[in-house]
Write a protein that holds these residues in place. Structure first.
Motif, PDB file in Angstrom:
ATOM      1  N   GLU A   8      -6.233  -1.726   0.444  1.00  0.00           N
ATOM      2  CA  GLU A   8      -7.497  -2.333   0.019  1.00  0.00           C
ATOM      3  C   GLU A   8      -9.180  -1.117  -0.259  1.00  0.00           C
ATOM      4  O   GLU A   8      -9.385  -1.775  -1.116  1.00  0.00           O
ATOM      5  N   VAL A   9      -8.928  -0.445   1.028  1.00  0.00           N
ATOM      6  CA  VAL A   9      -9.999   0.522   1.084  1.00  0.00           C
ATOM      7  C   VAL A   9     -10.061   1.051  -0.282  1.00  0.00           C
ATOM      8  O   VAL A   9     -10.727   2.565   0.334  1.00  0.00           O
ATOM      9  N   GLY A  10      -9.071   1.858  -0.949  1.00  0.00           N
ATOM     10  CA  GLY A  10      -8.664   3.300  -1.772  1.00  0.00           C
ATOM     11  C   GLY A  10      -7.764   3.602  -1.732  1.00  0.00           C
ATOM     12  O   GLY A  10      -7.172   5.230  -2.024  1.00  0.00           O
ATOM     13  N   CYS A  11      -7.245   3.938  -0.490  1.00  0.00           N
ATOM     14  CA  CYS A  11      -6.407   5.020  -0.154  1.00  0.00           C
ATOM     15  C   CYS A  11      -4.862   4.338  -1.296  1.00  0.00           C
ATOM     16  O   CYS A  11      -4.198   3.820  -1.647  1.00  0.00           O
ATOM     17  N   LEU A  12      -4.363   5.447  -1.995  1.00  0.00           N
ATOM     18  CA  LEU A  12      -3.462   5.900  -2.937  1.00  0.00           C
ATOM     19  C   LEU A  12      -2.392   4.885  -2.796  1.00  0.00           C
ATOM     20  O   LEU A  12      -1.120   5.001  -3.319  1.00  0.00           O
ATOM     21  N   GLY A  13      -1.799   4.984  -1.524  1.00  0.00           N
ATOM     22  CA  GLY A  13      -0.185   4.707  -0.968  1.00  0.00           C
ATOM     23  C   GLY A  13      -0.673   5.175   0.725  1.00  0.00           C
ATOM     24  O   GLY A  13      -1.441   5.024   1.126  1.00  0.00           O
ATOM     25  N   ALA A  14       0.335   3.873   1.194  1.00  0.00           N
ATOM     26  CA  ALA A  14       0.091   4.274   2.721  1.00  0.00           C
ATOM     27  C   ALA A  14       1.811   3.338   2.956  1.00  0.00           C
ATOM     28  O   ALA A  14       2.223   2.453   2.215  1.00  0.00           O
ATOM     29  N   ARG A  15       2.497   3.577   3.894  1.00  0.00           N
ATOM     30  CA  ARG A  15       3.895   3.559   5.167  1.00  0.00           C
ATOM     31  C   ARG A  15       3.469   3.337   6.321  1.00  0.00           C
ATOM     32  O   ARG A  15       2.812   4.467   6.623  1.00  0.00           O
ATOM     33  N   LEU A  16       4.310   2.687   6.971  1.00  0.00           N
ATOM     34  CA  LEU A  16       5.092   3.548   7.822  1.00  0.00           C
ATOM     35  C   LEU A  16       5.576   4.387   8.190  1.00  0.00           C
ATOM     36  O   LEU A  16       5.815   5.078   7.485  1.00  0.00           O
ATOM     37  N   THR A  17       5.012   4.738   9.603  1.00  0.00           N
ATOM     38  CA  THR A  17       6.081   5.675  10.274  1.00  0.00           C
ATOM     39  C   THR A  17       5.921   6.312  11.316  1.00  0.00           C
ATOM     40  O   THR A  17       5.168   4.766  11.979  1.00  0.00           O
ATOM     41  N   GLY A  18       6.819   6.769  12.332  1.00  0.00           N
ATOM     42  CA  GLY A  18       6.869   6.734  12.885  1.00  0.00           C
ATOM     43  C   GLY A  18       8.116   5.806  13.466  1.00  0.00           C
ATOM     44  O   GLY A  18       7.812   5.503  15.001  1.00  0.00           O
ATOM     45  N   VAL A  27     -13.087   6.187   1.953  1.00  0.00           N
ATOM     46  CA  VAL A  27     -11.728   5.630   2.620  1.00  0.00           C
ATOM     47  C   VAL A  27     -12.115   5.415   4.297  1.00  0.00           C
ATOM     48  O   VAL A  27     -12.130   4.247   5.091  1.00  0.00           O
ATOM     49  N   GLY A  28     -13.073   6.399   4.058  1.00  0.00           N
ATOM     50  CA  GLY A  28     -13.188   7.003   5.947  1.00  0.00           C
ATOM     51  C   GLY A  28     -13.831   6.208   6.430  1.00  0.00           C
ATOM     52  O   GLY A  28     -14.625   5.759   7.781  1.00  0.00           O
ATOM     53  N   ASP A  29     -14.967   4.994   5.835  1.00  0.00           N
ATOM     54  CA  ASP A  29     -15.864   5.223   6.200  1.00  0.00           C
ATOM     55  C   ASP A  29     -15.744   3.187   6.423  1.00  0.00           C
ATOM     56  O   ASP A  29     -16.361   2.155   7.504  1.00  0.00           O
ATOM     57  N   LYS A  30     -14.435   3.249   5.799  1.00  0.00           N
ATOM     58  CA  LYS A  30     -14.080   1.722   5.796  1.00  0.00           C
ATOM     59  C   LYS A  30     -12.361   1.234   7.019  1.00  0.00           C
ATOM     60  O   LYS A  30     -12.165   0.392   6.681  1.00  0.00           O
ATOM     61  N   LEU A  31     -11.835   2.400   7.345  1.00  0.00           N
ATOM     62  CA  LEU A  31     -11.191   3.141   8.077  1.00  0.00           C
ATOM     63  C   LEU A  31     -11.165   3.633   9.927  1.00  0.00           C
ATOM     64  O   LEU A  31     -11.946   4.390   9.616  1.00  0.00           O
ATOM     65  N   LEU A  63       1.504  -4.076  11.406  1.00  0.00           N
ATOM     66  CA  LEU A  63       1.075  -2.859  10.411  1.00  0.00           C
ATOM     67  C   LEU A  63       1.292  -3.010   9.751  1.00  0.00           C
ATOM     68  O   LEU A  63       0.776  -2.359   8.702  1.00  0.00           O
ATOM     69  N   ASP A  64       2.185  -4.479   9.020  1.00  0.00           N
ATOM     70  CA  ASP A  64       1.681  -4.658   7.238  1.00  0.00           C
ATOM     71  C   ASP A  64       0.930  -4.611   7.021  1.00  0.00           C
ATOM     72  O   ASP A  64       0.308  -4.021   5.957  1.00  0.00           O
ATOM     73  N   ASP A  65      -0.087  -4.912   7.484  1.00  0.00           N
ATOM     74  CA  ASP A  65      -1.490  -5.409   7.460  1.00  0.00           C
ATOM     75  C   ASP A  65      -2.450  -4.095   7.624  1.00  0.00           C
ATOM     76  O   ASP A  65      -3.356  -4.288   6.647  1.00  0.00           O
ATOM     77  N   VAL A  66      -1.765  -2.812   8.728  1.00  0.00           N
ATOM     78  CA  VAL A  66      -2.850  -1.905   9.077  1.00  0.00           C
ATOM     79  C   VAL A  66      -2.253  -1.263   7.251  1.00  0.00           C
ATOM     80  O   VAL A  66      -3.634  -0.671   6.312  1.00  0.00           O
ATOM     81  N   VAL A  67      -1.339  -1.564   6.653  1.00  0.00           N
ATOM     82  CA  VAL A  67      -1.446  -0.750   5.934  1.00  0.00           C
ATOM     83  C   VAL A  67      -1.635  -1.259   4.633  1.00  0.00           C
ATOM     84  O   VAL A  67      -2.079  -0.824   3.617  1.00  0.00           O
ATOM     85  N   GLY A  78       5.894  -1.281  15.050  1.00  0.00           N
ATOM     86  CA  GLY A  78       4.431  -1.617  15.352  1.00  0.00           C
ATOM     87  C   GLY A  78       4.459   0.480  15.362  1.00  0.00           C
ATOM     88  O   GLY A  78       2.905   0.628  16.757  1.00  0.00           O
ATOM     89  N   GLY A  79       4.561   0.682  14.938  1.00  0.00           N
ATOM     90  CA  GLY A  79       3.972   2.681  15.652  1.00  0.00           C
ATOM     91  C   GLY A  79       2.738   2.655  14.543  1.00  0.00           C
ATOM     92  O   GLY A  79       2.517   2.454  14.759  1.00  0.00           O
ATOM     93  N   CYS A  80       3.128   3.357  13.393  1.00  0.00           N
ATOM     94  CA  CYS A  80       1.575   4.083  12.474  1.00  0.00           C
ATOM     95  C   CYS A  80       2.424   3.867  11.514  1.00  0.00           C
ATOM     96  O   CYS A  80       2.874   3.809  10.941  1.00  0.00           O
ATOM     97  N   ALA A  81       1.126   4.297  10.323  1.00  0.00           N
ATOM     98  CA  ALA A  81       0.586   4.527   9.441  1.00  0.00           C
ATOM     99  C   ALA A  81       0.207   5.623   8.447  1.00  0.00           C
ATOM    100  O   ALA A  81      -0.450   6.090   9.497  1.00  0.00           O
ATOM    101  N   VAL A  82       0.319   5.931   7.496  1.00  0.00           N
ATOM    102  CA  VAL A  82      -0.347   7.527   6.691  1.00  0.00           C
ATOM    103  C   VAL A  82      -0.222   7.087   5.519  1.00  0.00           C
ATOM    104  O   VAL A  82       0.745   6.061   5.067  1.00  0.00           O
ATOM    105  N   ALA A  83      -0.771   7.229   5.443  1.00  0.00           N
ATOM    106  CA  ALA A  83      -1.959   6.795   3.793  1.00  0.00           C
ATOM    107  C   ALA A  83      -2.189   7.852   3.129  1.00  0.00           C
ATOM    108  O   ALA A  83      -2.744   9.104   3.561  1.00  0.00           O
ATOM    109  N   LEU A  84      -2.133   7.745   1.556  1.00  0.00           N
ATOM    110  CA  LEU A  84      -2.854   9.498   1.081  1.00  0.00           C
ATOM    111  C   LEU A  84      -3.753   8.903   0.385  1.00  0.00           C
ATOM    112  O   LEU A  84      -4.396   7.645  -0.436  1.00  0.00           O
TER     113      LEU A  84
END
Length: 106
Positions: free
Chosen positions: A56-66, A85-89, A47-51, A70-76
């Motif tokens: 790295e691809v341009g999200c202003l911020g990201a954090r785990l959620t759920g 960003v959508g082309d890279k994630l 999950l740290d890798d996902v965040v 091993g849950g999910c990440a939410v990104a700004l």
């Protein structure tokens, strides 16, 4: 320590939203993830890798959620960077800001 600092970040995030300060909102999300990882210990390397990838691809911020672990990440993402960003994630879904909930007490 995580709970107390997270409570302050929530209040600061609300103020940043009111000012439309995306940079500060992203900084607070990043700080939240670091606190979840380091103080609350509710993240995992995957999950740290996902965040980190989100950042790295341009999200202003990201954090785990759920609840982490091993849950999910939410990104700004700035709406101007959505396509880039959508082309890279592999984005599960996009959401748009809303006015929130308006409660009326009877």
């Amino acid at each position: 320590m995580h709970v107390f600092t997270e409570a302050q970040r929530v209040m600061d995030f609300q103020k940043a939203c009111e000012r439309n300060d995306l940079k500060e909102m992203g900084r607070l999300m990043n700080a939240s993830h670091e606190s979840c990882r380091n103080l609350f210990e509710c993240s995992c390397p995957e999950l740290d890798d996902v965040v980190e990838r989100c950042r790295e691809v341009g999200c202003l911020g990201a954090r785990l959620t759920g609840a982490g672990w091993g849950g999910c990440a939410v990104a700004l993402v700035d709406s101007n960077d959505r396509e880039k960003v959508g082309d890279k994630l592999d984005v599960l879904f996009w959401s748009e800001p809303s006015a929130g909930i308006n409660l009326k007490y009877l």
